[in-house]
Scaffold this motif. Structure first.
Motif, PDB file in Angstrom:
ATOM      1  N   THR A  21      29.400  21.943  -8.881  1.00 44.24           N
ATOM      2  CA  THR A  21      29.733  20.771  -9.514  1.00 44.24           C
ATOM      3  C   THR A  21      29.459  19.433  -8.939  1.00 44.24           C
ATOM      4  N   GLY A  22      29.273  18.402  -9.481  1.00 43.39           N
ATOM      5  CA  GLY A  22      28.933  17.247  -8.701  1.00 43.39           C
ATOM      6  C   GLY A  22      27.655  17.333  -8.254  1.00 43.39           C
ATOM      7  N   THR A  23      27.311  16.529  -6.952  1.00 45.48           N
ATOM      8  CA  THR A  23      26.021  16.272  -6.555  1.00 45.48           C
ATOM      9  C   THR A  23      25.491  17.193  -5.490  1.00 45.48           C
ATOM     10  N   GLY A  24      26.524  18.015  -5.119  1.00 47.58           N
ATOM     11  CA  GLY A  24      26.364  18.941  -3.870  1.00 47.58           C
ATOM     12  C   GLY A  24      27.552  19.430  -3.548  1.00 47.58           C
ATOM     13  N   PHE A  25      27.341  20.149  -2.303  1.00 48.87           N
ATOM     14  CA  PHE A  25      28.761  21.043  -1.547  1.00 48.87           C
ATOM     15  C   PHE A  25      28.704  20.882  -0.259  1.00 48.87           C
ATOM     16  N   VAL A  26      29.823  20.748   0.277  1.00 53.31           N
ATOM     17  CA  VAL A  26      30.026  20.706   2.007  1.00 53.31           C
ATOM     18  C   VAL A  26      29.737  22.011   2.925  1.00 53.31           C
ATOM     19  N   THR A  53      26.692  19.315   6.894  1.00 51.90           N
ATOM     20  CA  THR A  53      25.679  18.782   5.814  1.00 51.90           C
ATOM     21  C   THR A  53      26.154  18.792   4.355  1.00 51.90           C
ATOM     22  N   ILE A  54      25.761  18.084   3.415  1.00 48.45           N
ATOM     23  CA  ILE A  54      25.846  18.166   1.918  1.00 48.45           C
ATOM     24  C   ILE A  54      24.685  18.895   1.489  1.00 48.45           C
ATOM     25  N   ASP A  55      24.756  20.065   0.973  1.00 52.46           N
ATOM     26  CA  ASP A  55      23.862  20.593   0.453  1.00 52.46           C
ATOM     27  C   ASP A  55      23.751  21.020  -1.226  1.00 52.46           C
ATOM     28  N   SER A  56      22.707  21.434  -1.511  1.00 52.84           N
ATOM     29  CA  SER A  56      22.524  21.586  -2.978  1.00 52.84           C
ATOM     30  C   SER A  56      21.697  22.829  -3.438  1.00 52.84           C
ATOM     31  N   ALA A  94      33.809  17.434  -2.972  1.00 48.41           N
ATOM     32  CA  ALA A  94      33.918  17.493  -1.525  1.00 48.41           C
ATOM     33  C   ALA A  94      33.052  16.557  -0.988  1.00 48.41           C
ATOM     34  N   GLU A  95      31.863  16.454  -1.597  1.00 48.84           N
ATOM     35  CA  GLU A  95      30.892  15.606  -1.040  1.00 48.84           C
ATOM     36  C   GLU A  95      31.088  14.058  -0.506  1.00 48.84           C
ATOM     37  N   THR A  96      32.332  13.573  -1.110  1.00 46.73           N
ATOM     38  CA  THR A  96      32.803  12.381  -1.118  1.00 46.73           C
ATOM     39  C   THR A  96      33.899  12.413   0.255  1.00 46.73           C
ATOM     40  N   PHE A 104      40.887  20.240   6.690  1.00 47.41           N
ATOM     41  CA  PHE A 104      40.562  21.508   6.794  1.00 47.41           C
ATOM     42  C   PHE A 104      39.951  21.801   8.291  1.00 47.41           C
ATOM     43  N   VAL A 105      40.548  22.914   9.209  1.00 45.60           N
ATOM     44  CA  VAL A 105      39.741  23.029  10.416  1.00 45.60           C
ATOM     45  C   VAL A 105      39.460  24.562  10.286  1.00 45.60           C
ATOM     46  N   SER A 106      38.435  24.775  10.741  1.00 42.92           N
ATOM     47  CA  SER A 106      37.693  26.241  10.699  1.00 42.92           C
ATOM     48  C   SER A 106      38.344  27.009  11.712  1.00 42.92           C
ATOM     49  N   LEU A 107      39.087  28.336  11.715  1.00 41.79           N
ATOM     50  CA  LEU A 107      39.533  29.057  12.413  1.00 41.79           C
ATOM     51  C   LEU A 107      38.931  30.393  12.809  1.00 41.79           C
ATOM     52  N   THR A 108      37.294  30.445  12.266  1.00 41.19           N
ATOM     53  CA  THR A 108      36.602  31.372  12.445  1.00 41.19           C
ATOM     54  C   THR A 108      35.212  30.768  13.319  1.00 41.19           C
ATOM     55  N   SER A 109      34.382  31.661  13.721  1.00 41.49           N
ATOM     56  CA  SER A 109      32.933  31.349  14.380  1.00 41.49           C
ATOM     57  C   SER A 109      32.041  30.865  13.210  1.00 41.49           C
ATOM     58  N   SER A 110      32.461  31.503  11.877  1.00 39.53           N
ATOM     59  CA  SER A 110      31.548  31.255  10.756  1.00 39.53           C
ATOM     60  C   SER A 110      31.748  29.988  10.098  1.00 39.53           C
ATOM     61  N   GLY A 111      32.479  29.145  10.797  1.00 38.70           N
ATOM     62  CA  GLY A 111      32.744  27.617  10.084  1.00 38.70           C
ATOM     63  C   GLY A 111      33.679  27.941   8.881  1.00 38.70           C
ATOM     64  N   ALA A 112      33.763  26.797   7.988  1.00 41.82           N
ATOM     65  CA  ALA A 112      34.285  27.131   6.753  1.00 41.82           C
ATOM     66  C   ALA A 112      33.663  27.699   5.820  1.00 41.82           C
ATOM     67  N   ALA A 113      34.117  27.744   4.362  1.00 36.22           N
ATOM     68  CA  ALA A 113      33.095  28.262   3.185  1.00 36.22           C
ATOM     69  C   ALA A 113      32.572  26.998   2.822  1.00 36.22           C
ATOM     70  N   ASN A 114      31.713  27.227   1.814  1.00 35.26           N
ATOM     71  CA  ASN A 114      30.918  26.128   1.216  1.00 35.26           C
ATOM     72  C   ASN A 114      31.909  25.665   0.343  1.00 35.26           C
ATOM     73  N   LEU A 115      32.144  24.264   0.559  1.00 40.14           N
ATOM     74  CA  LEU A 115      33.506  23.599  -0.348  1.00 40.14           C
ATOM     75  C   LEU A 115      32.679  22.567  -1.463  1.00 40.14           C
ATOM     76  N   ASP A 116      33.311  22.859  -2.707  1.00 41.56           N
ATOM     77  CA  ASP A 116      32.823  22.303  -3.724  1.00 41.56           C
ATOM     78  C   ASP A 116      33.456  20.989  -4.375  1.00 41.56           C
ATOM     79  N   ARG A 117      34.597  21.425  -4.642  1.00 38.73           N
ATOM     80  CA  ARG A 117      35.798  20.321  -5.117  1.00 38.73           C
ATOM     81  C   ARG A 117      37.143  20.812  -4.776  1.00 38.73           C
TER      82      ARG A 117
END
Length: 626
Positions: A434-439, A425-428, A415-417, A519-532
């Motif tokens: 997996t990979g170097t982080g998540f979105v 942000t790209i967080d870790s 996801a970080e690509t 992927f476009v968030s439908l909630t005020s919480s934003g999307a989930a943390n996305l990994d791969r």
């Protein structure tokens, strides 16, 4: 939730192994039998609960219920309070019913039974000033839990006829957690409340156990309370602190206390056949507001010398001979053995030592219910038809997903690509990615993330997104491919924590080459943390038409009904897919027998492709629809 029409309160008469002098009887006795008696929700329906919302709804209603509590119930870091209404029985199932950070408040209600529950306010973990939850300075300048007044069970107002039995109440070892005000009482009784029995409870690891009367002016003539066969282990004070009217304290076992039974302000309490291990003060009264006791055959192993309270004769109007442990020395064995949860053994049907249980649909089944457990498919639908395909994805039924080819090639896209809206942000910081982080997208409706994937052939492709969602809400998104919406709402349910990762499966129609998926968030919480993002690329449809003996199709050209005759290698565990010439999936059908039919009547004239897959081999045939 399934209602059960039968509930039996357990009455037991049990011999103690190794002791010929003692028997135990779990009948209700004491002051809760007076003033009309205490039956709880016996006149109402039996319901089973396993979450905070349902427990609160049933317990706080004005309808009589017997509420069977299953497993652990909590309400997050801020905890919660259940305001128990009149005519209720709240009964734990087995030995695992646990209110974690959830207290019970009984305020001017009557006819209530609470049995076989473990309760601790240690589940309130918020440690920032929050009204009604936590104060860093409290009433006396010390940190203080405010939820339910800091009590496991609080009884106040004009509450009468209450039975608390076989419960376990606790916080933290007071030698470790030394703040005496962080939590308040295990069972506190105030106001014009009375006709209460507390029996066979295990109260431990706490500073202040049982307060009766909030102050020296909080007195009431009918404050009549019985405590019997309770096990107090490493509770330092208030066993109990008793103000006002008449009390009965018998057959209790006290170990690890500092100051135990403090009788104050004109009370007359019968203190009978209790066993006090070594402590500071056992039975005592203050000089400024003295109380009185009728002391009968107690054992006090060691105590600091102090004058006992004055003598009195308590008026005890009930017969308790059937439950009394007559030999005081037996108390230290009998009480720990049979106090606390799991000793009365009600199943979800209310049957003592029964075998009924809650199935995966939340229905009480087995045992004496006469009901069988429900069957859920992999999508959680009762008697559904969804199944796990060869790519380990739940498909079919109500999922909206089609089975993938087991021999597909999974292409992984970290996801970080990808790219995202400003502020993402790209967080870790959350383990397990997996990979170097998540979105981590911004917490806002419309927050978007997109990534480019490449496929060799235009087709309906199966995808799965690995994610974490530690919030309690579903973080749904819409999905666009090359600017066009294909999924209006794709759910990313809670995974319980942001370090617990799961995958959501879905299908998209992709063109040959690069595809931009947003992927476009439908909630005020934003999307989930996305990994791969994983893309299952199927075997290209345009393979040569070899292995003609594998299956045959006729008529070809076809006008209405196409017949497919399958060879032996495709006669079971195979899937037939129909595509248009662009590679768009038209239909999917699981093979059940060697001869299959496809209705082509509704399709436009043109060239179509029939693909048969058995998990190891794919064969494609070209047909013409006239």
């Amino acid at each position: 939730m399934k209602k059960i029409v039968l509930f039996l309160i357990f009455t037991g008469l049990l011999a103690i192994p190794g002791l010929v002098t003692a028997q135990v009887n779990f009948d209700l006795v004491g002051f809760a039998t007076q003033n009309g008696g205490t039956t709880g929700g016996q006149a109402g329906s039996v319901v089973n609960v396993s979450n905070y919302t349902d427990l609160k709804s049933y317990a706080e209603s004005t309808t009589a219920y017997t509420i069977m509590v299953n497993g652990t119930i909590s309400n997050g870091a801020n905890g919660g309070t259940i305001i128990v209404g009149s005519n209720k029985s709240i009964i734990g199932v087995g030995n695992t019913a646990y209110l974690f950070g959830v207290g019970l408040d009984i305020n001017s209600h009557s006819n209530i039974i609470i049995r076989n529950l473990k309760i601790s306010m240690t589940g309130v973990t918020t440690r920032v000033d929050t009204p009604g939850v936590y104060s860093a300075t409290g009433d006396n300048g010390l940190p203080q839990i405010l939820v339910n007044g800091g009590d496991c069970i609080g009884i106040r107002g004009s509450s009468t006829n209450i039975w608390i039995d076989h419960c376990e109440l606790f916080s933290i070892d007071p030698d470790i957690q030394t703040n005496i005000d962080l939590y308040d009482g295990l069972i506190d009784i105030k106001g014009q409340s009375g006709f209460i029995t507390v029996s066979w409870c295990y109260m431990h690891d706490h500073h202040k156990s049982n307060l009766v009367g909030a102050s020296e002016t909080d007195l009431w003539v009918d404050r009549k309370i019985t405590y019997h066969h309770n096990y107090y282990n490493k509770v330092h004070y208030r066993i109990p602190m008793y103000r006002g009217a008449t009390g009965h304290f018998f057959n209790n076992y006290v170990v690890g206390a500092v100051d135990a039974s403090e009788i104050r302000n004109g009370s007359c309490v019968r203190v009978e056949k209790n066993y006090y291990e070594a402590l500071h003060y056992s039975i005592y009264t203050p000089n400024d507001y003295p109380g009185n006791t009728e002391r009968i055959d107690n054992i006090e192993i060691a105590r600091t010398p102090r004058a006992y309270p004055g003598n009195c004769v308590a008026t005890i109007p009930y017969d308790y001979s059937a439950v009394l442990t007559n030999v005081t020395d037996d108390v230290k064995t009998v009480v720990p053995l049979y106090s606390g949860v799991g000793r009365i053994g009600n199943d979800c049907n209310g049957d003592n030592m029964g075998t009924a249980y809650l199935d995966s649909c939340g229905i009480c089944v087995g045992g004496n219910t006469g009901l069988q457990a429900c069957v859920l498919d992999c999508n959680g639908v009762q008697d559904g038809t969804a199944f796990i395909d060869g790519c380990n994805i739940c498909v079919g039924g109500n999922t909206g997903n089609t089975a993938c080819d087991a021999d597909c090639t999974w292409t992984e896209y970290q996801a970080e690509t990808g790219t995202m809206i400003t502020g993402g942000t790209i967080d870790s910081n959350n383990a397990g990615f997996t990979g170097t982080g998540f979105v981590n997208t911004p917490n806002a409706i419309g927050a978007w993330y997109e990534i480019v994937v490449n496929v060799a052939t235009a087709d309906e492709q199966n995808l799965r997104f690995r994610y974490a969602n530690g919030s309690a809400v579903n973080r749904a998104v819409s999905v666009l491919v090359n600017g066009s919406e294909q999924i209006s709402s794709l759910n990313f349910p809670s995974t319980g924590s942001f370090t617990t990762w799961d995958s959501v499966a879905f299908s998209l129609s992709l063109i040959e080459g690069n595809n931009t998926i947003r992927f476009v968030s439908l909630t005020s919480s934003g999307a989930a943390n996305l990994d791969r993002l994983d893309v299952c690329q199927s075997t290209p449809l345009g393979v040569p038409e070899t292995n003609f003996e594998a299956f045959s199709v006729y008529p070809n050209p076809v006008t209405n009904l196409l017949t497919i005759e399958l060879g032996k290698e495709f006669d079971t565990n195979s899937v037939i897919k129909l595509y248009d010439i662009s590679g768009k999936l038209i239909s999917t059908k699981k093979v059940k027998e060697a001869t299959q039919t496809l209705n082509m009547q509704h399709l436009q004239a043109g060239v179509y492709l029939v693909k048969v897959s058995n998990g190891t081999k794919n064969v494609v045939k070209r047909i013409v629809k006239e």
